[in-house]
Motif scaffolding. Structure first.
Motif, PDB file in Angstrom:
ATOM      1  N   GLY A  12      56.803 -12.460 -30.455  1.00  0.00           N
ATOM      2  CA  GLY A  12      55.735 -11.540 -30.049  1.00  0.00           C
ATOM      3  C   GLY A  12      54.390 -12.187 -30.276  1.00  0.00           C
ATOM      4  N   GLY A  13      53.488 -11.472 -30.936  1.00  0.00           N
ATOM      5  CA  GLY A  13      52.100 -11.938 -31.053  1.00  0.00           C
ATOM      6  C   GLY A  13      51.806 -12.762 -32.295  1.00  0.00           C
ATOM      7  N   VAL A  14      50.812 -12.293 -33.050  1.00  0.00           N
ATOM      8  CA  VAL A  14      50.193 -13.101 -34.100  1.00  0.00           C
ATOM      9  C   VAL A  14      51.189 -13.632 -35.158  1.00  0.00           C
ATOM     10  N   GLY A  15      52.054 -12.756 -35.708  1.00  0.00           N
ATOM     11  CA  GLY A  15      53.003 -13.189 -36.748  1.00  0.00           C
ATOM     12  C   GLY A  15      53.942 -14.265 -36.236  1.00  0.00           C
ATOM     13  N   GLY A  39      55.541  -6.848 -23.055  1.00  0.00           N
ATOM     14  CA  GLY A  39      55.338  -5.392 -23.068  1.00  0.00           C
ATOM     15  C   GLY A  39      53.900  -4.999 -23.404  1.00  0.00           C
ATOM     16  N   ASP A  40      53.164  -5.914 -24.054  1.00  0.00           N
ATOM     17  CA  ASP A  40      51.759  -5.630 -24.417  1.00  0.00           C
ATOM     18  C   ASP A  40      50.809  -5.891 -23.255  1.00  0.00           C
ATOM     19  N   ASP A  41      51.327  -6.485 -22.170  1.00  0.00           N
ATOM     20  CA  ASP A  41      50.466  -6.860 -21.036  1.00  0.00           C
ATOM     21  C   ASP A  41      49.895  -5.626 -20.360  1.00  0.00           C
ATOM     22  N   CYS A  50      47.661 -10.874 -20.778  1.00  0.00           N
ATOM     23  CA  CYS A  50      48.983 -11.090 -21.407  1.00  0.00           C
ATOM     24  C   CYS A  50      48.753 -11.565 -22.843  1.00  0.00           C
ATOM     25  N   PRO A  51      48.455 -10.641 -23.759  1.00  0.00           N
ATOM     26  CA  PRO A  51      48.019 -11.050 -25.103  1.00  0.00           C
ATOM     27  C   PRO A  51      49.007 -11.935 -25.859  1.00  0.00           C
ATOM     28  N   ASP A  52      50.294 -11.615 -25.817  1.00  0.00           N
ATOM     29  CA  ASP A  52      51.225 -12.418 -26.629  1.00  0.00           C
ATOM     30  C   ASP A  52      51.428 -13.812 -26.038  1.00  0.00           C
ATOM     31  N   LEU A  53      51.476 -13.905 -24.716  1.00  0.00           N
ATOM     32  CA  LEU A  53      51.560 -15.233 -24.089  1.00  0.00           C
ATOM     33  C   LEU A  53      50.332 -16.059 -24.458  1.00  0.00           C
ATOM     34  N   ASP A  54      49.161 -15.424 -24.386  1.00  0.00           N
ATOM     35  CA  ASP A  54      47.919 -16.172 -24.642  1.00  0.00           C
ATOM     36  C   ASP A  54      47.777 -16.553 -26.107  1.00  0.00           C
ATOM     37  N   THR A  55      48.131 -15.626 -26.996  1.00  0.00           N
ATOM     38  CA  THR A  55      48.056 -15.943 -28.428  1.00  0.00           C
ATOM     39  C   THR A  55      48.913 -17.169 -28.734  1.00  0.00           C
ATOM     40  N   PRO A  91      33.228  -1.414 -24.169  1.00  0.00           N
ATOM     41  CA  PRO A  91      33.862  -2.721 -24.475  1.00  0.00           C
ATOM     42  C   PRO A  91      34.933  -2.623 -25.553  1.00  0.00           C
ATOM     43  N   TRP A  92      35.891  -1.714 -25.360  1.00  0.00           N
ATOM     44  CA  TRP A  92      36.871  -1.492 -26.424  1.00  0.00           C
ATOM     45  C   TRP A  92      37.871  -2.632 -26.569  1.00  0.00           C
ATOM     46  N   PHE A  93      38.081  -3.381 -25.491  1.00  0.00           N
ATOM     47  CA  PHE A  93      39.016  -4.507 -25.566  1.00  0.00           C
ATOM     48  C   PHE A  93      38.191  -5.789 -25.470  1.00  0.00           C
ATOM     49  N   ARG A  94      38.133  -6.510 -26.592  1.00  0.00           N
ATOM     50  CA  ARG A  94      37.216  -7.635 -26.717  1.00  0.00           C
ATOM     51  C   ARG A  94      37.712  -8.862 -25.957  1.00  0.00           C
ATOM     52  N   LEU A  95      37.150  -9.078 -24.778  1.00  0.00           N
ATOM     53  CA  LEU A  95      37.516 -10.246 -23.988  1.00  0.00           C
ATOM     54  C   LEU A  95      36.375 -11.257 -24.071  1.00  0.00           C
ATOM     55  N   GLY A  96      36.634 -12.371 -24.694  1.00  0.00           N
ATOM     56  CA  GLY A  96      35.613 -13.411 -24.818  1.00  0.00           C
ATOM     57  C   GLY A  96      35.416 -14.137 -23.492  1.00  0.00           C
ATOM     58  N   LYS A  98      35.334 -17.425 -22.886  1.00  0.00           N
ATOM     59  CA  LYS A  98      36.302 -18.523 -22.673  1.00  0.00           C
ATOM     60  C   LYS A  98      37.679 -17.949 -22.354  1.00  0.00           C
ATOM     61  N   ASP A  99      38.028 -16.872 -23.042  1.00  0.00           N
ATOM     62  CA  ASP A  99      39.317 -16.208 -22.815  1.00  0.00           C
ATOM     63  C   ASP A  99      39.404 -15.704 -21.369  1.00  0.00           C
ATOM     64  N   LEU A 100      38.267 -15.219 -20.858  1.00  0.00           N
ATOM     65  CA  LEU A 100      38.241 -14.689 -19.478  1.00  0.00           C
ATOM     66  C   LEU A 100      38.700 -15.733 -18.463  1.00  0.00           C
ATOM     67  N   GLY A 154      49.234   3.797 -23.364  1.00  0.00           N
ATOM     68  CA  GLY A 154      49.600   2.414 -23.059  1.00  0.00           C
ATOM     69  C   GLY A 154      49.456   1.614 -24.347  1.00  0.00           C
ATOM     70  N   PHE A 155      50.185   0.497 -24.441  1.00  0.00           N
ATOM     71  CA  PHE A 155      50.229  -0.223 -25.714  1.00  0.00           C
ATOM     72  C   PHE A 155      48.847  -0.598 -26.246  1.00  0.00           C
ATOM     73  N   GLN A 156      48.006  -1.196 -25.410  1.00  0.00           N
ATOM     74  CA  GLN A 156      46.703  -1.656 -25.923  1.00  0.00           C
ATOM     75  C   GLN A 156      45.772  -0.493 -26.257  1.00  0.00           C
ATOM     76  N   GLU A 157      45.961   0.642 -25.583  1.00  0.00           N
ATOM     77  CA  GLU A 157      45.172   1.832 -25.964  1.00  0.00           C
ATOM     78  C   GLU A 157      45.561   2.259 -27.374  1.00  0.00           C
ATOM     79  N   TYR A 158      46.892   2.276 -27.603  1.00  0.00           N
ATOM     80  CA  TYR A 158      47.390   2.638 -28.934  1.00  0.00           C
ATOM     81  C   TYR A 158      46.916   1.619 -29.973  1.00  0.00           C
ATOM     82  N   PHE A 159      47.102   0.332 -29.651  1.00  0.00           N
ATOM     83  CA  PHE A 159      46.935  -0.719 -30.653  1.00  0.00           C
ATOM     84  C   PHE A 159      45.466  -1.035 -30.922  1.00  0.00           C
ATOM     85  N   VAL A 160      44.686  -1.171 -29.851  1.00  0.00           N
ATOM     86  CA  VAL A 160      43.287  -1.596 -30.025  1.00  0.00           C
ATOM     87  C   VAL A 160      42.334  -0.399 -29.978  1.00  0.00           C
ATOM     88  N   LYS A 161      42.400   0.385 -28.876  1.00  0.00           N
ATOM     89  CA  LYS A 161      41.427   1.484 -28.728  1.00  0.00           C
ATOM     90  C   LYS A 161      41.545   2.484 -29.878  1.00  0.00           C
TER      91      LYS A 161
HETATM   92  N1  FO1 Z   1      43.157  -7.115 -30.666  1.00  0.00           N
HETATM   93  C1  FO1 Z   1      42.279  -6.270 -31.236  1.00  0.00           C
HETATM   94  O1  FO1 Z   1      42.551  -5.744 -32.309  1.00  0.00           O
HETATM   95  N2  FO1 Z   1      41.073  -5.987 -30.614  1.00  0.00           N
HETATM   96  C2  FO1 Z   1      40.724  -6.548 -29.432  1.00  0.00           C
HETATM   97  O2  FO1 Z   1      39.642  -6.240 -28.911  1.00  0.00           O
HETATM   98  C3  FO1 Z   1      41.644  -7.472 -28.832  1.00  0.00           C
HETATM   99  C4  FO1 Z   1      41.347  -8.134 -27.649  1.00  0.00           C
HETATM  100  C5  FO1 Z   1      42.246  -9.103 -27.156  1.00  0.00           C
HETATM  101  C6  FO1 Z   1      41.922  -9.830 -26.015  1.00  0.00           C
HETATM  102  C7  FO1 Z   1      42.796 -10.783 -25.535  1.00  0.00           C
HETATM  103  C8  FO1 Z   1      44.010 -11.016 -26.199  1.00  0.00           C
HETATM  104  O3  FO1 Z   1      44.859 -11.951 -25.736  1.00  0.00           O
HETATM  105  C9  FO1 Z   1      44.349 -10.296 -27.330  1.00  0.00           C
HETATM  106  C10 FO1 Z   1      43.467  -9.332 -27.829  1.00  0.00           C
HETATM  107  N3  FO1 Z   1      43.781  -8.615 -28.971  1.00  0.00           N
HETATM  108  C11 FO1 Z   1      42.868  -7.728 -29.511  1.00  0.00           C
HETATM  109  C12 FO1 Z   1      45.057  -8.798 -29.649  1.00  0.00           C
HETATM  110  C13 FO1 Z   1      46.169  -7.929 -29.046  1.00  0.00           C
HETATM  111  O4  FO1 Z   1      45.795  -6.652 -28.755  1.00  0.00           O
HETATM  112  C14 FO1 Z   1      47.346  -7.785 -30.036  1.00  0.00           C
HETATM  113  O5  FO1 Z   1      47.326  -8.718 -31.055  1.00  0.00           O
HETATM  114  C15 FO1 Z   1      48.678  -7.935 -29.414  1.00  0.00           C
HETATM  115  O6  FO1 Z   1      48.865  -7.291 -28.210  1.00  0.00           O
HETATM  116  C16 FO1 Z   1      49.780  -7.508 -30.406  1.00  0.00           C
HETATM  117  O7  FO1 Z   1      50.678  -8.529 -30.453  1.00  0.00           O
END
Ligand code: FO1
Length: 314
Positions: A12-15, A39-41, A50-55, A91-96, A98-100, A154-161
Protein backbone atom coordinates in the motif's frame (compact mmCIF):
# COMPACT_ATOMS: atom_id res chain seq x y z
CA UNK A 1 20.29 -15.82 -0.07
CA UNK A 2 17.50 -14.06 -1.97
CA UNK A 3 19.87 -12.48 -4.51
CA UNK A 4 18.76 -14.82 -7.28
CA UNK A 5 15.09 -14.97 -6.28
CA UNK A 6 12.10 -13.21 -7.75
CA UNK A 7 10.14 -11.39 -5.09
CA UNK A 8 6.61 -10.04 -5.52
CA UNK A 9 5.41 -7.58 -2.88
CA UNK A 10 1.77 -6.67 -2.24
CA UNK A 11 1.93 -3.12 -0.99
CA UNK A 12 0.00 0.00 0.00
CA UNK A 13 1.25 3.47 0.87
CA UNK A 14 3.72 4.98 3.30
CA UNK A 15 4.39 1.99 5.64
CA UNK A 16 4.89 -0.35 2.72
CA UNK A 17 7.21 2.05 0.90
CA UNK A 18 9.61 1.95 3.86
CA UNK A 19 10.09 -1.80 3.46
CA UNK A 20 10.36 -1.33 -0.31
CA UNK A 21 13.31 1.02 0.10
CA UNK A 22 15.02 -1.62 2.27
CA UNK A 23 14.31 -4.41 -0.22
CA UNK A 24 15.85 -2.56 -3.18
CA UNK A 25 19.12 -2.37 -1.22
CA UNK A 26 18.94 -5.96 -0.01
CA UNK A 27 18.37 -7.66 -3.38
CA UNK A 28 18.88 -6.67 -7.04
CA UNK A 29 15.94 -4.33 -7.76
CA UNK A 30 15.34 -6.08 -11.11
CA UNK A 31 14.17 -9.10 -9.09
CA UNK A 32 11.44 -7.09 -7.34
CA UNK A 33 7.88 -6.56 -8.52
CA UNK A 34 5.55 -4.41 -6.46
CA UNK A 35 1.80 -4.99 -6.82
CA UNK A 36 0.28 -1.78 -5.55
CA UNK A 37 -3.09 -0.85 -4.05
CA UNK A 38 -5.07 1.51 -6.31
CA UNK A 39 -8.18 1.68 -4.12
CA UNK A 40 -6.95 5.09 -2.87
CA UNK A 41 -6.90 6.48 -6.43
CA UNK A 42 -9.32 9.21 -7.40
CA UNK A 43 -10.03 11.92 -9.93
CA UNK A 44 -9.33 15.40 -8.59
CA UNK A 45 -9.49 18.65 -10.59
CA UNK A 46 -9.60 16.58 -13.77
CA UNK A 47 -6.47 14.63 -12.89
CA UNK A 48 -6.02 10.97 -12.09
CA UNK A 49 -4.23 10.72 -8.72
CA UNK A 50 -2.67 7.40 -7.65
CA UNK A 51 -1.20 8.08 -4.19
CA UNK A 52 0.17 4.62 -3.38
CA UNK A 53 1.76 4.14 -6.81
CA UNK A 54 3.35 7.59 -6.56
CA UNK A 55 4.52 7.19 -2.97
CA UNK A 56 6.28 3.97 -3.96
CA UNK A 57 7.76 5.37 -7.18
CA UNK A 58 8.99 8.58 -5.51
CA UNK A 59 10.49 6.51 -2.68
CA UNK A 60 12.33 4.19 -5.06
CA UNK A 61 13.51 7.15 -7.15
CA UNK A 62 14.82 8.95 -4.05
CA UNK A 63 12.42 11.85 -4.64
CA UNK A 64 9.94 11.34 -1.83
CA UNK A 65 9.27 14.01 0.78
CA UNK A 66 10.70 12.13 3.77
CA UNK A 67 8.89 14.26 6.33
CA UNK A 68 5.42 13.49 4.92
CA UNK A 69 6.21 10.05 3.49
CA UNK A 70 4.35 11.02 0.27
CA UNK A 71 4.71 13.70 -2.40
CA UNK A 72 7.95 15.11 -3.78
CA UNK A 73 10.72 16.58 -1.61
CA UNK A 74 11.23 20.36 -1.75
CA UNK A 75 7.98 20.88 -3.62
CA UNK A 76 6.03 24.14 -3.80
CA UNK A 77 2.26 24.74 -3.98
CA UNK A 78 2.08 27.75 -6.33
CA UNK A 79 -0.65 26.14 -8.47
CA UNK A 80 -2.72 25.03 -5.50
CA UNK A 81 -2.38 28.46 -3.86
CA UNK A 82 -3.51 30.14 -7.09
CA UNK A 83 -6.52 27.85 -7.36
CA UNK A 84 -7.48 28.76 -3.80
CA UNK A 85 -6.79 32.53 -4.06
CA UNK A 86 -8.25 33.28 -7.48
CA UNK A 87 -10.85 30.56 -7.98
CA UNK A 88 -11.97 29.68 -4.42
CA UNK A 89 -11.00 26.04 -4.87
CA UNK A 90 -10.67 24.49 -1.42
CA UNK A 91 -7.07 23.15 -1.25
CA UNK A 92 -7.90 20.17 0.94
CA UNK A 93 -5.76 17.74 -1.05
CA UNK A 94 -2.20 19.06 -1.13
CA UNK A 95 -0.86 18.65 -4.65
CA UNK A 96 2.62 20.09 -5.03
CA UNK A 97 3.80 21.66 -8.28
CA UNK A 98 6.41 18.95 -8.97
CA UNK A 99 3.91 16.24 -8.04
CA UNK A 100 1.43 17.75 -10.52
CA UNK A 101 3.81 16.87 -13.36
CA UNK A 102 3.24 13.17 -12.60
CA UNK A 103 -0.56 13.56 -12.50
CA UNK A 104 -0.61 15.58 -15.74
CA UNK A 105 1.45 13.05 -17.64
CA UNK A 106 -0.41 10.02 -16.29
CA UNK A 107 -3.79 11.61 -17.07
CA UNK A 108 -2.59 12.53 -20.56
CA UNK A 109 -1.53 8.93 -21.28
CA UNK A 110 -4.76 7.48 -19.85
CA UNK A 111 -6.80 9.88 -22.01
CA UNK A 112 -4.84 8.67 -25.06
CA UNK A 113 -6.13 5.18 -24.24
CA UNK A 114 -3.17 3.65 -22.43
CA UNK A 115 -3.85 1.42 -19.44
CA UNK A 116 -2.80 2.33 -15.90
CA UNK A 117 -0.24 -0.51 -16.09
CA UNK A 118 1.29 1.06 -19.21
CA UNK A 119 1.22 4.60 -17.80
CA UNK A 120 2.86 3.39 -14.58
CA UNK A 121 5.58 1.52 -16.50
CA UNK A 122 6.37 4.68 -18.50
CA UNK A 123 6.52 6.85 -15.37
CA UNK A 124 8.73 4.29 -13.63
CA UNK A 125 11.07 4.06 -16.61
CA UNK A 126 11.44 7.83 -16.83
CA UNK A 127 12.10 8.02 -13.09
CA UNK A 128 14.89 5.49 -13.61
CA UNK A 129 13.35 2.70 -11.52
CA UNK A 130 14.97 -0.72 -11.80
CA UNK A 131 12.20 -2.56 -9.93
CA UNK A 132 8.83 -3.25 -11.58
CA UNK A 133 5.81 -1.35 -10.26
CA UNK A 134 2.35 -2.65 -11.19
CA UNK A 135 -1.08 -1.33 -10.22
CA UNK A 136 -3.21 -4.11 -8.67
CA UNK A 137 -5.51 -3.92 -11.74
CA UNK A 138 -6.30 -1.57 -14.62
CA UNK A 139 -9.95 -0.96 -13.76
CA UNK A 140 -11.00 1.72 -11.27
CA UNK A 141 -11.90 0.13 -7.93
CA UNK A 142 -12.23 3.07 -5.53
CA UNK A 143 -12.33 2.23 -1.83
CA UNK A 144 -15.54 3.57 -0.26
CA UNK A 145 -15.62 4.08 3.48
CA UNK A 146 -18.97 3.89 5.24
CA UNK A 147 -18.71 6.08 8.34
CA UNK A 148 -20.93 6.61 11.36
CA UNK A 149 -20.82 10.42 11.25
CA UNK A 150 -20.73 11.21 7.52
CA UNK A 151 -22.16 8.19 5.70
CA UNK A 152 -20.21 6.86 2.76
CA UNK A 153 -17.06 8.75 1.77
CA UNK A 154 -14.53 8.30 -1.02
CA UNK A 155 -11.22 7.16 0.42
CA UNK A 156 -9.32 10.45 0.16
CA UNK A 157 -12.29 12.39 1.56
CA UNK A 158 -12.24 10.06 4.55
CA UNK A 159 -8.46 9.97 4.88
CA UNK A 160 -7.37 13.53 4.06
CA UNK A 161 -10.42 15.84 4.08
CA UNK A 162 -11.78 14.40 7.31
CA UNK A 163 -8.35 13.34 8.65
CA UNK A 164 -9.62 9.75 9.27
CA UNK A 165 -11.69 11.06 12.20
CA UNK A 166 -15.10 9.54 11.27
CA UNK A 167 -15.66 6.07 12.71
CA UNK A 168 -15.68 3.27 10.12
CA UNK A 169 -18.73 1.02 9.85
CA UNK A 170 -17.76 -0.84 6.68
CA UNK A 171 -15.48 -0.65 3.66
CA UNK A 172 -16.34 -1.61 0.09
CA UNK A 173 -14.45 -1.76 -3.18
CA UNK A 174 -16.66 -0.02 -5.72
CA UNK A 175 -16.87 -1.77 -9.08
CA UNK A 176 -14.50 -4.56 -8.08
CA UNK A 177 -16.77 -7.19 -9.66
CA UNK A 178 -15.84 -5.71 -13.06
CA UNK A 179 -12.09 -5.77 -12.37
CA UNK A 180 -9.66 -8.59 -13.10
CA UNK A 181 -6.04 -9.59 -12.81
CA UNK A 182 -3.82 -7.92 -15.38
CA UNK A 183 -1.44 -10.21 -17.30
CA UNK A 184 1.47 -8.45 -15.54
CA UNK A 185 0.16 -9.22 -12.06
CA UNK A 186 -0.60 -12.83 -12.95
CA UNK A 187 2.90 -13.28 -14.41
CA UNK A 188 4.64 -11.60 -11.47
CA UNK A 189 2.89 -13.90 -9.02
CA UNK A 190 3.58 -17.07 -10.97
CA UNK A 191 7.27 -16.08 -11.49
CA UNK A 192 7.74 -15.24 -7.81
CA UNK A 193 9.92 -17.36 -5.52
CA UNK A 194 8.66 -15.36 -2.53
CA UNK A 195 5.50 -13.27 -2.13
CA UNK A 196 5.57 -10.65 0.62
CA UNK A 197 2.73 -8.64 2.10
CA UNK A 198 4.17 -5.29 3.18
CA UNK A 199 3.37 -3.75 6.60
CA UNK A 200 0.64 -1.58 5.10
CA UNK A 201 -2.87 -1.24 6.53
CA UNK A 202 -4.56 -4.65 5.96
CA UNK A 203 -8.11 -3.21 5.85
CA UNK A 204 -7.43 -0.11 3.75
CA UNK A 205 -4.42 -1.02 1.60
CA UNK A 206 -4.23 -4.81 1.26
CA UNK A 207 -7.93 -5.72 1.25
CA UNK A 208 -8.47 -3.86 -2.08
CA UNK A 209 -5.71 -5.94 -3.71
CA UNK A 210 -7.14 -9.19 -2.30
CA UNK A 211 -10.61 -8.12 -3.50
CA UNK A 212 -9.60 -8.07 -7.18
CA UNK A 213 -11.48 -11.06 -8.62
CA UNK A 214 -9.13 -13.96 -9.19
CA UNK A 215 -6.45 -12.73 -6.80
CA UNK A 216 -7.31 -14.81 -3.72
CA UNK A 217 -7.95 -17.90 -5.87
CA UNK A 218 -4.49 -17.65 -7.40
CA UNK A 219 -2.57 -17.51 -4.11
CA UNK A 220 -3.00 -21.11 -2.83
CA UNK A 221 -1.76 -22.51 -6.15
CA UNK A 222 1.50 -20.53 -6.07
CA UNK A 223 4.79 -22.33 -5.52
CA UNK A 224 6.14 -19.33 -3.59
CA UNK A 225 5.69 -18.97 0.18
CA UNK A 226 3.48 -16.04 1.17
CA UNK A 227 4.71 -14.00 4.11
CA UNK A 228 3.09 -10.96 5.75
CA UNK A 229 4.85 -8.33 7.88
CA UNK A 230 3.04 -6.86 10.88
CA UNK A 231 1.95 -3.20 10.75
CA UNK A 232 1.28 -3.42 14.51
CA UNK A 233 4.25 -2.73 16.77
CA UNK A 234 4.09 -2.76 20.57
CA UNK A 235 0.33 -3.20 20.30
CA UNK A 236 -0.18 -0.04 18.21
CA UNK A 237 0.16 1.32 14.67
CA UNK A 238 3.35 3.29 13.96
CA UNK A 239 1.42 5.94 12.04
CA UNK A 240 -2.01 6.17 10.42
CA UNK A 241 -5.40 4.71 11.24
CA UNK A 242 -4.73 0.93 11.45
CA UNK A 243 -5.24 0.63 15.24
CA UNK A 244 -8.23 3.01 15.22
CA UNK A 245 -9.92 1.01 12.43
CA UNK A 246 -9.30 -2.29 14.21
CA UNK A 247 -11.04 -0.92 17.30
CA UNK A 248 -13.94 0.42 15.21
CA UNK A 249 -14.37 -2.96 13.54
CA UNK A 250 -14.52 -4.58 16.97
CA UNK A 251 -11.12 -6.26 16.67
CA UNK A 252 -8.34 -6.52 19.21
CA UNK A 253 -5.38 -4.28 18.26
CA UNK A 254 -2.69 -6.94 17.93
CA UNK A 255 -0.40 -8.62 15.45
CA UNK A 256 -2.32 -11.85 16.05
CA UNK A 257 -5.47 -10.16 14.71
CA UNK A 258 -3.55 -9.07 11.60
CA UNK A 259 -2.31 -12.65 11.11
CA UNK A 260 -5.93 -13.82 11.49
CA UNK A 261 -6.96 -11.35 8.74
CA UNK A 262 -4.53 -13.14 6.38
CA UNK A 263 -5.22 -16.65 7.67
CA UNK A 264 -5.64 -19.27 4.98
CA UNK A 265 -3.47 -17.17 2.66
CA UNK A 266 -0.11 -16.81 4.37
CA UNK A 267 2.56 -19.39 5.23
CA UNK A 268 4.64 -17.07 7.38
CA UNK A 269 4.23 -13.98 9.54
CA UNK A 270 6.95 -11.52 10.52
CA UNK A 271 5.99 -10.17 13.91
CA UNK A 272 7.69 -7.41 15.86
CA UNK A 273 9.87 -8.31 18.82
CA UNK A 274 7.97 -5.81 20.99
CA UNK A 275 4.66 -7.68 20.49
CA UNK A 276 3.17 -10.40 22.65
CA UNK A 277 4.28 -13.67 20.95
CA UNK A 278 1.47 -15.85 19.60
CA UNK A 279 1.10 -19.19 17.85
CA UNK A 280 -1.36 -20.00 15.09
CA UNK A 281 -1.95 -23.42 13.59
CA UNK A 282 0.23 -24.05 10.54
CA UNK A 283 1.73 -20.54 10.55
CA UNK A 284 5.47 -19.96 10.88
CA UNK A 285 6.25 -16.80 12.83
CA UNK A 286 9.38 -14.88 13.70
CA UNK A 287 9.91 -11.79 15.83
CA UNK A 288 12.19 -9.15 14.33
CA UNK A 289 12.73 -5.42 14.70
CA UNK A 290 10.10 -4.15 12.24
CA UNK A 291 10.29 -0.50 13.35
CA UNK A 292 11.90 1.32 10.42
CA UNK A 293 13.19 4.67 11.66
CA UNK A 294 16.02 5.04 9.17
CA UNK A 295 17.43 3.45 6.03
CA UNK A 296 19.67 1.11 8.03
CA UNK A 297 16.57 -0.30 9.82
CA UNK A 298 14.79 -0.79 6.48
CA UNK A 299 17.68 -2.72 4.91
CA UNK A 300 18.24 -4.73 8.11
CA UNK A 301 14.57 -5.78 8.20
CA UNK A 302 14.58 -6.70 4.49
CA UNK A 303 17.73 -8.83 4.96
CA UNK A 304 16.50 -10.44 8.19
CA UNK A 305 13.09 -11.42 6.86
CA UNK A 306 14.49 -12.79 3.59
CA UNK A 307 17.11 -14.71 5.56
CA UNK A 308 14.39 -16.16 7.78
CA UNK A 309 12.25 -17.23 4.79
CA UNK A 310 15.36 -18.75 3.17
CA UNK A 311 15.76 -20.95 6.23
CA UNK A 312 12.48 -22.80 5.75
CA UNK A 313 11.47 -22.19 2.14
CA UNK A 314 12.99 -21.53 -1.32
N1 FO1 B 1 -2.05 12.94 2.57
C1 FO1 B 1 -2.49 13.86 3.44
O1 FO1 B 1 -2.61 13.58 4.63
N2 FO1 B 1 -2.81 15.14 3.00
C2 FO1 B 1 -2.69 15.51 1.71
O2 FO1 B 1 -3.01 16.66 1.37
C3 FO1 B 1 -2.19 14.53 0.78
C4 FO1 B 1 -1.98 14.84 -0.56
C5 FO1 B 1 -1.40 13.87 -1.41
C6 FO1 B 1 -1.12 14.19 -2.73
C7 FO1 B 1 -0.54 13.24 -3.56
C8 FO1 B 1 -0.25 11.96 -3.06
O3 FO1 B 1 0.31 11.05 -3.87
C9 FO1 B 1 -0.54 11.63 -1.75
C10 FO1 B 1 -1.12 12.58 -0.90
N3 FO1 B 1 -1.39 12.27 0.42
C11 FO1 B 1 -1.88 13.24 1.28
C12 FO1 B 1 -1.15 10.93 0.94
C13 FO1 B 1 -2.33 9.98 0.69
O4 FO1 B 1 -3.56 10.53 0.91
C14 FO1 B 1 -2.26 8.76 1.63
O5 FO1 B 1 -1.03 8.59 2.22
C15 FO1 B 1 -2.55 7.47 0.96
O6 FO1 B 1 -3.61 7.46 0.08
C16 FO1 B 1 -2.72 6.35 2.01
O7 FO1 B 1 -1.90 5.34 1.64
Amino acid sequence: MALDKNIAVLIGGVGGAKLASGLVEAVPPERLTFIVNTGDDFWHLGLKICPDLDTLMYTLAGLVNREWGWGVADDSTVTLDSLARHYQVEPWFRLGDKDLATHLLRTHWLRLGHSLTEATACLGERLGLRATVLPMCDEEVPTMVNTVERGELGFQEYFVKHAWKPAIRAIRHHGCEKAGLSPGVRQALSDADIVLIAPSNPWLSLAPILAVPGFRDLLPGLAAPLVAVTPIIAGDAVKGPTAKIMRELGLEVSAREVARFYSGLIDGFVDDRRNQPFAMNGLRTVQLNTLMNDQADKVALARALLGWIGGWAV
